[in-house]
Design a protein around this motif. Structure first.
Motif, PDB file in Angstrom:
ATOM      1  N   VAL A 126      33.252  13.932   4.439  1.00  0.00           N
ATOM      2  CA  VAL A 126      34.191  14.861   4.718  1.00  0.00           C
ATOM      3  C   VAL A 126      35.529  14.153   4.073  1.00  0.00           C
ATOM      4  CG1 VAL A 126      35.924  15.884   6.501  1.00  0.00           C
ATOM      5  CG2 VAL A 126      33.230  16.068   6.510  1.00  0.00           C
ATOM      6  N   LEU A 154      29.035  20.574   1.716  1.00  0.00           N
ATOM      7  CA  LEU A 154      29.586  20.347   2.927  1.00  0.00           C
ATOM      8  C   LEU A 154      29.104  21.929   3.797  1.00  0.00           C
ATOM      9  CD1 LEU A 154      33.419  19.353   2.521  1.00  0.00           C
ATOM     10  CD2 LEU A 154      31.425  18.086   3.003  1.00  0.00           C
ATOM     11  N   GLN A 187      32.900  21.635   7.873  1.00  0.00           N
ATOM     12  CA  GLN A 187      33.174  20.326   7.243  1.00  0.00           C
ATOM     13  C   GLN A 187      34.467  20.678   6.334  1.00  0.00           C
ATOM     14  OE1 GLN A 187      29.193  19.308   6.020  1.00  0.00           O
ATOM     15  NE2 GLN A 187      29.211  17.718   7.415  1.00  0.00           N
ATOM     16  N   ALA A 229      38.213  18.934   5.942  1.00  0.00           N
ATOM     17  CA  ALA A 229      38.575  18.359   4.859  1.00  0.00           C
ATOM     18  C   ALA A 229      39.915  19.014   4.389  1.00  0.00           C
ATOM     19  CB  ALA A 229      37.707  18.140   3.805  1.00  0.00           C
TER      20      ALA A 229
END
Length: 66
Positions: free
Chosen positions: A18, A46, A50, A54
């Motif tokens: 991440v 991801l 996630q 981010a």
């Protein structure tokens, strides 16, 4: 004690990817494909959650920079 010390190996690994995705997105904010969540999911493997984490990291970092 930092939060990183409390992470299990799997959580730490997830956190690292991440962080990597967030760093990439921060550097490529203007040129990243849209929509961003699917782009990050595809590029970094991801989950949706996630990818959102981010993006949130980048949003906070950009807000602090202004």
């Amino acid at each position: 004690m930092t939060a990183a010390l409390d992470l299990t190996p799997a959580e730490h690994e997830t956190s690292a990817i991440v962080d990597e995705a967030a760093a990439w997105y921060f550097e490529n904010f203007r040129t990243c494909e849209r929509p961003v969540v699917p782009a990050l999911r595809h590029r970094f493997g991801l989950t949706s959650h996630q990818a959102i984490v981010a993006i949130r990291q980048v949003t906070l970092r950009r807000a602090r920079a202004t």
